[in-house]
Motif scaffolding. Structure first.
Motif, mmCIF file in Angstrom:
data_model
loop_
_atom_site.group_PDB
_atom_site.id
_atom_site.type_symbol
_atom_site.label_atom_id
_atom_site.label_comp_id
_atom_site.label_asym_id
_atom_site.label_seq_id
_atom_site.Cartn_x
_atom_site.Cartn_y
_atom_site.Cartn_z
ATOM 1 N N ILE A 57 0.444 -1.166 -0.097
ATOM 2 C CA ILE A 57 0.067 -0.280 -0.101
ATOM 3 C C ILE A 57 0.997 1.054 -0.115
ATOM 4 O O ILE A 57 0.030 1.819 -0.849
ATOM 5 N N ILE A 58 1.902 1.243 0.731
ATOM 6 C CA ILE A 58 3.104 2.790 1.114
ATOM 7 C C ILE A 58 3.686 2.492 -0.548
ATOM 8 O O ILE A 58 3.525 3.624 -1.105
ATOM 9 N N ALA A 59 3.753 1.326 -0.971
ATOM 10 C CA ALA A 59 4.569 1.492 -2.185
ATOM 11 C C ALA A 59 3.795 2.111 -3.293
ATOM 12 O O ALA A 59 3.739 2.236 -4.203
ATOM 13 N N GLU A 60 2.595 1.547 -3.167
ATOM 14 C CA GLU A 60 1.528 2.469 -4.566
ATOM 15 C C GLU A 60 1.323 3.587 -4.439
ATOM 16 O O GLU A 60 1.463 4.731 -5.087
ATOM 17 N N ARG A 61 1.672 4.224 -3.027
ATOM 18 C CA ARG A 61 1.252 5.765 -2.624
ATOM 19 C C ARG A 61 2.436 6.315 -3.249
ATOM 20 O O ARG A 61 2.738 7.497 -3.873
ATOM 21 N N MET A 62 3.826 5.585 -3.114
ATOM 22 C CA MET A 62 4.914 6.091 -3.334
ATOM 23 C C MET A 62 5.501 6.606 -5.263
ATOM 24 O O MET A 62 5.444 7.621 -5.706
ATOM 25 N N ALA A 63 4.082 5.149 -5.380
ATOM 26 C CA ALA A 63 4.816 5.256 -7.089
ATOM 27 C C ALA A 63 3.370 6.678 -7.765
ATOM 28 O O ALA A 63 4.029 7.299 -8.845
ATOM 29 N N GLN A 64 2.144 6.451 -6.538
ATOM 30 C CA GLN A 64 1.493 8.139 -7.487
ATOM 31 C C GLN A 64 1.630 8.898 -7.192
ATOM 32 O O GLN A 64 1.645 9.887 -7.500
ATOM 33 N N ALA A 65 2.739 9.202 -5.897
ATOM 34 C CA ALA A 65 2.927 10.767 -5.749
ATOM 35 C C ALA A 65 4.437 10.540 -6.617
ATOM 36 O O ALA A 65 4.820 11.732 -6.710
ATOM 37 N N SER A 66 5.205 10.240 -7.538
ATOM 38 C CA SER A 66 6.330 9.770 -8.340
ATOM 39 C C SER A 66 5.207 10.674 -9.734
ATOM 40 O O SER A 66 6.140 10.735 -10.457
ATOM 41 N N GLY A 67 4.391 9.525 -9.948
ATOM 42 C CA GLY A 67 3.774 10.116 -10.779
ATOM 43 C C GLY A 67 3.958 9.365 -12.125
ATOM 44 O O GLY A 67 3.082 9.100 -13.589
ATOM 45 N N SER A 68 3.691 8.008 -11.647
ATOM 46 C CA SER A 68 4.535 6.522 -12.130
ATOM 47 C C SER A 68 2.949 5.801 -12.696
ATOM 48 O O SER A 68 1.823 5.789 -11.971
ATOM 49 N N PRO A 69 2.360 6.089 -14.328
ATOM 50 C CA PRO A 69 1.196 5.200 -14.434
ATOM 51 C C PRO A 69 0.841 3.858 -14.102
ATOM 52 O O PRO A 69 -0.493 3.585 -14.654
#
Length: 369
Positions: free
Chosen positions: A86-98
């Protein structure tokens, strides 16, 4: 012997050649294909480096995530695979990863980050964690020696805890009466609604503004007298049907009180928040907010939170002073429930009398931190 590729051995072999070892000798010693060493020396990236852009979580963020997981495990909360994802998904979203994380993302994450591993968590029996035993307390003090905390100065250590109080606080149980009587009766103060206070103190002796949680649906302006408007500008108030804290309120406290204070004072550096293992401190939103804002969460063992600085050196004095202040109000003298106006004013007086630098620093010393 057939050549077996291992990334760590390969890196060692490449470094050895760069330091002067013959390529043939390095390839034989670490069982690595010479063509791989030659390509690395010529600056040709590895397949892993070439495919980094395909990762949902960039490699630099993965390393940060791995370091955070290791650090929080040392500080008393090892995140589960589900929470890590879950934290990794939020990191990805925050970095703009699609890209989204697949069901086996954690397997690849562990293979890319050898400093972390998955381990089965073994539940402790209630008898082993019930109470502040020497073993449990030593576990907490061991966490203070973690390398994540080594460079953090005492002024960046904070302790958050909650204190419950009833809106009606009784007077002393001893009264003066006729010496010939065996017993006497006194009207008890009416039992009131439950109120929860979130307080936070620093090891330097500072007290952050409190958050009061009333029982109700909405905070109402008539709870605060007009003549005292401005006395509570930095305080925060909230309501819940039961008057207790919740995950949502803890998150609001973090965003509206704690983080603005520490970021304004210390800038973008790590701070430590000492707390218990209540779900409001370990849910996904709270963990993500702390990681994003460089806050290490330092946890006590289960059933040991009553030895926190706030518990051992502050809350007892606060309750005693609050009781005395309420007994001086008209409601206290009549034995009726004080109004919310009287309650909040009495708490402000008690708080100003108790929460001084000396009391707070003594509380941290009493807790042994």
């Amino acid at each position: 012997m057939p050549l077996v590729f291992d990334e760590n051995r390969a890196e060692v072999a490449v470094r050895a050649v760069m330091l002067g070892m013959p390529m043939r000798q390095a390839a034989r010693k670490w069982n690595i294909d010479r063509s791989y060493i030659r390509r690395r020396l010529n600056g040709i990236p590895t397949r892993k480096e070439t495919n980094q852009h395909l990762q949902a979580v960039p490699i630099n963020l993965e390393r940060r995530l791995a370091n955070w997981a290791i650090g929080q495990a040392r500080l008393g909360f090892a995140p589960s695979i589900v929470k890590l994802k879950i934290i990794a998904e939020r990191m990805a979203q925050a970095s703009g990863s699609p890209r989204s994380l697949g069901s086996q993302w954690h397997t690849r994450f562990l293979s890319r980050n050898e400093a972390v591993k998955s381990a089965r968590s073994l539940p402790l029996s209630y008898s082993r964690v019930n109470g502040a035993t020497a073993v449990n307390i030593n576990r907490f003090f061991d966490r203070l020696e973690a390398p994540e905390l080594a460079a953090i100065t005492p002024d960046r250590f904070f302790n958050i805890d909650e204190m419950g109080m009833a809106q009606g606080v009784g007077a002393d149980q001893f009264v003066i009466t006729d010496a010939t009587l065996r017993q006497t009766f006194k009207k008890a103060v009416e039992k009131g609604e439950w109120i929860t206070v979130l307080e936070c103190i620093s090891a330097e002796g500072e007290a952050l503004p409190p958050l009061l949680i009333w029982k109700g649906t909405h905070v109402q302006s008539q709870w605060f007298p007009d003549r005292n408007r401005g006395l509570f500008e930095d305080w925060r108030f909230s309501c819940l049907p039961n008057g207790w804290t919740s995950n949502e309120i803890a998150l609001k406290w973090l965003h509206h009180l704690f983080l603005p204070h520490v970021r304004c004072r210390f800038g973008n550096i790590w701070v430590v928040l000492v707390c218990d293992g209540h779900d409001s401190h370990t849910n996904d939103d709270f963990l993500w907010a702390c990681l994003s804002n460089k806050v290490w969460l330092l946890f006590y063992e289960p059933h040991c939170s009553h030895v926190q600085p706030l518990d051992v050196g502050v809350f007892g004095l606060l309750k005693k002073k609050l009781k005395n202040e309420l007994n001086l109000t008209p409601a206290g003298r009549l034995g009726i429930k004080p109004s919310k106006k009287e309650m909040v004013l009495a708490y402000k007086v008690a708080r100003e009398a108790v929460l001084g630098v000396k009391t707070i620093t003594n509380a941290w010393a009493t807790a042994g931190i």
